[in-house]
Design a protein around this motif. Structure first.
Motif, mmCIF file in Angstrom:
data_model
loop_
_atom_site.group_PDB
_atom_site.id
_atom_site.type_symbol
_atom_site.label_atom_id
_atom_site.label_comp_id
_atom_site.label_asym_id
_atom_site.label_seq_id
_atom_site.Cartn_x
_atom_site.Cartn_y
_atom_site.Cartn_z
ATOM 1 N N SER A 1 0.804 -1.223 0.000
ATOM 2 C CA SER A 1 0.000 0.000 0.000
ATOM 3 C C SER A 1 0.836 1.272 0.000
ATOM 4 C CB SER A 1 -0.977 0.013 1.177
ATOM 5 O OG SER A 1 -1.928 -0.994 1.037
ATOM 6 N N PRO A 2 1.765 1.426 0.944
ATOM 7 C CA PRO A 2 2.568 2.660 0.925
ATOM 8 C C PRO A 2 3.456 2.769 -0.316
ATOM 9 C CG PRO A 2 2.788 1.530 3.034
ATOM 10 C CD PRO A 2 2.039 0.625 2.119
ATOM 11 N N MET A 3 4.048 1.633 -0.731
ATOM 12 C CA MET A 3 4.906 1.672 -1.915
ATOM 13 C C MET A 3 4.123 2.107 -3.139
ATOM 14 S SD MET A 3 7.236 -1.748 -1.160
ATOM 15 C CE MET A 3 6.907 -2.387 -2.745
ATOM 16 N N SER A 4 2.944 1.574 -3.286
ATOM 17 C CA SER A 4 2.124 1.907 -4.441
ATOM 18 C C SER A 4 1.689 3.362 -4.418
ATOM 19 C CB SER A 4 0.897 1.001 -4.486
ATOM 20 O OG SER A 4 0.117 1.317 -5.582
ATOM 21 N N ALA A 5 1.311 3.847 -3.248
ATOM 22 C CA ALA A 5 0.872 5.242 -3.138
ATOM 23 C C ALA A 5 1.989 6.201 -3.519
ATOM 24 C CB ALA A 5 0.381 5.523 -1.725
ATOM 25 N N VAL A 6 3.191 5.940 -3.035
ATOM 26 C CA VAL A 6 4.328 6.808 -3.340
ATOM 27 C C VAL A 6 4.666 6.746 -4.827
ATOM 28 C CG1 VAL A 6 6.813 7.118 -2.977
ATOM 29 C CG2 VAL A 6 5.297 6.758 -1.015
ATOM 30 N N LEU A 7 4.760 5.530 -5.362
ATOM 31 C CA LEU A 7 5.087 5.391 -6.781
ATOM 32 C C LEU A 7 4.024 6.014 -7.670
ATOM 33 C CD1 LEU A 7 6.559 1.787 -6.857
ATOM 34 C CD2 LEU A 7 7.778 3.927 -7.285
ATOM 35 N N THR A 8 2.770 5.772 -7.344
ATOM 36 C CA THR A 8 1.682 6.311 -8.155
ATOM 37 C C THR A 8 1.707 7.827 -8.169
ATOM 38 O OG1 THR A 8 0.299 4.404 -7.694
ATOM 39 C CG2 THR A 8 -0.821 6.376 -8.418
ATOM 40 N N SER A 9 1.855 8.422 -7.011
ATOM 41 C CA SER A 9 1.815 9.889 -6.960
ATOM 42 C C SER A 9 3.026 10.525 -7.637
ATOM 43 C CB SER A 9 1.692 10.369 -5.519
ATOM 44 O OG SER A 9 2.803 9.962 -4.758
ATOM 45 N N ASN A 10 4.142 9.828 -7.666
ATOM 46 C CA ASN A 10 5.340 10.387 -8.289
ATOM 47 C C ASN A 10 5.454 10.082 -9.777
ATOM 48 O OD1 ASN A 10 6.497 11.679 -6.009
ATOM 49 N ND2 ASN A 10 7.087 9.681 -5.236
ATOM 50 N N LEU A 11 4.950 8.947 -10.215
ATOM 51 C CA LEU A 11 5.144 8.549 -11.608
ATOM 52 C C LEU A 11 4.153 9.174 -12.580
ATOM 53 C CD1 LEU A 11 6.027 4.756 -11.354
ATOM 54 C CD2 LEU A 11 7.510 6.631 -12.055
ATOM 55 N N GLN A 12 2.948 9.464 -12.151
ATOM 56 C CA GLN A 12 1.938 9.950 -13.095
ATOM 57 C C GLN A 12 2.383 11.210 -13.818
ATOM 58 O OE1 GLN A 12 -0.496 12.599 -13.504
ATOM 59 N NE2 GLN A 12 -1.154 11.458 -15.297
ATOM 60 N N SER A 13 2.991 12.111 -13.118
ATOM 61 C CA SER A 13 3.422 13.352 -13.769
ATOM 62 C C SER A 13 4.594 13.119 -14.719
ATOM 63 C CB SER A 13 3.806 14.395 -12.721
ATOM 64 O OG SER A 13 4.897 13.933 -11.950
ATOM 65 N N ARG A 14 5.335 12.049 -14.511
ATOM 66 C CA ARG A 14 6.502 11.773 -15.351
ATOM 67 C C ARG A 14 6.184 10.926 -16.571
ATOM 68 N NH1 ARG A 14 9.551 10.930 -10.019
ATOM 69 N NH2 ARG A 14 10.489 12.978 -9.749
ATOM 70 N N ILE A 15 5.329 9.916 -16.395
ATOM 71 C CA ILE A 15 5.095 8.995 -17.516
ATOM 72 C C ILE A 15 3.678 9.080 -18.077
ATOM 73 C CG2 ILE A 15 6.917 7.407 -16.793
ATOM 74 C CD1 ILE A 15 4.802 5.576 -15.619
ATOM 75 N N GLY A 16 2.847 9.919 -17.506
ATOM 76 C CA GLY A 16 1.497 10.137 -18.028
ATOM 77 C C GLY A 16 0.546 8.985 -17.737
ATOM 78 N N TRP A 17 -0.692 9.150 -18.177
ATOM 79 C CA TRP A 17 -1.730 8.143 -17.927
ATOM 80 C C TRP A 17 -1.401 6.822 -18.590
ATOM 81 C CZ3 TRP A 17 -4.601 8.887 -14.015
ATOM 82 C CH2 TRP A 17 -5.041 10.158 -13.661
ATOM 83 N N ASP A 18 -1.029 6.857 -19.863
ATOM 84 C CA ASP A 18 -0.736 5.599 -20.560
ATOM 85 C C ASP A 18 0.389 4.851 -19.863
ATOM 86 O OD1 ASP A 18 -2.700 6.197 -22.369
ATOM 87 O OD2 ASP A 18 -1.327 6.885 -23.940
ATOM 88 N N GLY A 19 1.428 5.553 -19.504
ATOM 89 C CA GLY A 19 2.544 4.925 -18.798
ATOM 90 C C GLY A 19 2.125 4.353 -17.461
ATOM 91 N N MET A 20 1.274 5.066 -16.737
ATOM 92 C CA MET A 20 0.804 4.583 -15.436
ATOM 93 C C MET A 20 -0.002 3.298 -15.572
ATOM 94 S SD MET A 20 1.943 6.223 -12.918
ATOM 95 C CE MET A 20 0.920 5.405 -11.719
ATOM 96 N N PHE A 21 -0.887 3.262 -16.549
ATOM 97 C CA PHE A 21 -1.702 2.065 -16.698
ATOM 98 C C PHE A 21 -0.873 0.881 -17.169
ATOM 99 C CE2 PHE A 21 -5.110 5.340 -17.159
ATOM 100 C CZ PHE A 21 -5.640 5.111 -15.897
ATOM 101 N N LEU A 22 0.051 1.125 -18.067
ATOM 102 C CA LEU A 22 0.927 0.032 -18.515
ATOM 103 C C LEU A 22 1.831 -0.438 -17.381
ATOM 104 C CD1 LEU A 22 1.826 1.246 -22.109
ATOM 105 C CD2 LEU A 22 0.368 -0.678 -21.469
ATOM 106 N N TRP A 23 2.395 0.495 -16.621
ATOM 107 C CA TRP A 23 3.223 0.120 -15.479
ATOM 108 C C TRP A 23 2.414 -0.678 -14.480
ATOM 109 C CZ3 TRP A 23 2.492 1.866 -10.390
ATOM 110 C CH2 TRP A 23 3.466 1.429 -9.488
ATOM 111 N N SER A 24 1.229 -0.196 -14.178
ATOM 112 C CA SER A 24 0.376 -0.837 -13.198
ATOM 113 C C SER A 24 0.004 -2.256 -13.616
ATOM 114 C CB SER A 24 -0.881 0.020 -13.031
ATOM 115 O OG SER A 24 -1.771 -0.579 -12.149
ATOM 116 N N GLN A 25 -0.189 -2.471 -14.909
ATOM 117 C CA GLN A 25 -0.564 -3.803 -15.375
ATOM 118 C C GLN A 25 0.605 -4.755 -15.419
ATOM 119 O OE1 GLN A 25 -2.101 -2.625 -19.127
ATOM 120 N NE2 GLN A 25 -4.189 -3.022 -18.488
ATOM 121 N N HIS A 26 1.747 -4.292 -15.820
ATOM 122 C CA HIS A 26 2.836 -5.212 -16.129
ATOM 123 C C HIS A 26 3.909 -5.318 -15.059
ATOM 124 C CE1 HIS A 26 1.063 -5.849 -19.994
ATOM 125 N NE2 HIS A 26 1.025 -4.545 -20.200
#
Length: 175
Positions: free
Chosen positions: A147-172
């Motif tokens: 939970s904490p790892m995901s929250a930190v990564l999610t909040s930091n990565l979205q601005s860097r890799i965008g929505w498409d990157g977030m969904f692909l990262w989250s899936q794979h």
């Protein structure tokens, strides 16, 4: 910790990451579903309806996963749940429109409801019910790490890799 309990812990860790995708998709779906949806859907009522339908599909999904686990096996149901989850991608929904977005979110919530049925069933079938509460509690502690790892990564990565990157990262790359 026996081999079976370690395996269930790892499955829980992976599925909880997917549940984190629930958190990151509950935080990341109740928030992201809406936030992402409003980048190409300008109808707040439609997005609210998607959220309501998603909750209904999540409830129905729990019944479906229970039936599948009873009819086939918990393992087969987990595999199917993961397959459904990993084949879905948000990044095409903005190309096709809000109808595909609705279908996607509803299918996603069916898949995301699986751990709430399958993990307790797997624990009871593997270890019995004598110390079920403690055993399930230990298996479900995987959320403490993810939970904490995901929250930190999610909040930091979205601005860097965008929505498409977030969904692909989250899936794979589940944590």
């Amino acid at each position: 910790m026996s081999n079976h309990s370690f395996l269930l812990f790892v499955i829980s860790l992976i599925r909880v990451r997917i549940k984190i995708k629930k958190r990151s998709i509950y935080l990341y779906q109740h928030c992201t579903r809406y936030t992402y949806g409003e980048t190409f859907i300008y109808d707040d009522y439609f997005l609210a309806m998607v959220g309501a339908l998603a909750a209904l599909f999540s409830a129905v999904g729990r019944i479906i996963w229970g039936i599948l686990a009873d009819r086939y096996s918990v393992r087969t149901s987990f595999i199917l749940s993961n397959d459904v989850y990993f084949t879905l991608t948000f990044n095409v929904t903005n190309l096709v429109g809000k109808e595909l977005y609705l279908v996607y979110v509803c299918l996603l919530f069916i898949s995301l409801s699986a751990p709430f049925v399958l993990l307790p069933t797997a624990v009871a079938k593997t270890f019995g019910t004598k110390h079920y509460g403690v055993t399930f509690g230990i298996v479900f502690t995987a959320t403490i790490m993810t939970s904490p790892m995901s929250a930190v990564l999610t909040s930091n990565l979205q601005s860097r890799i965008g929505w498409d990157g977030m969904f692909l990262w989250s899936q794979h790359f589940p944590l």
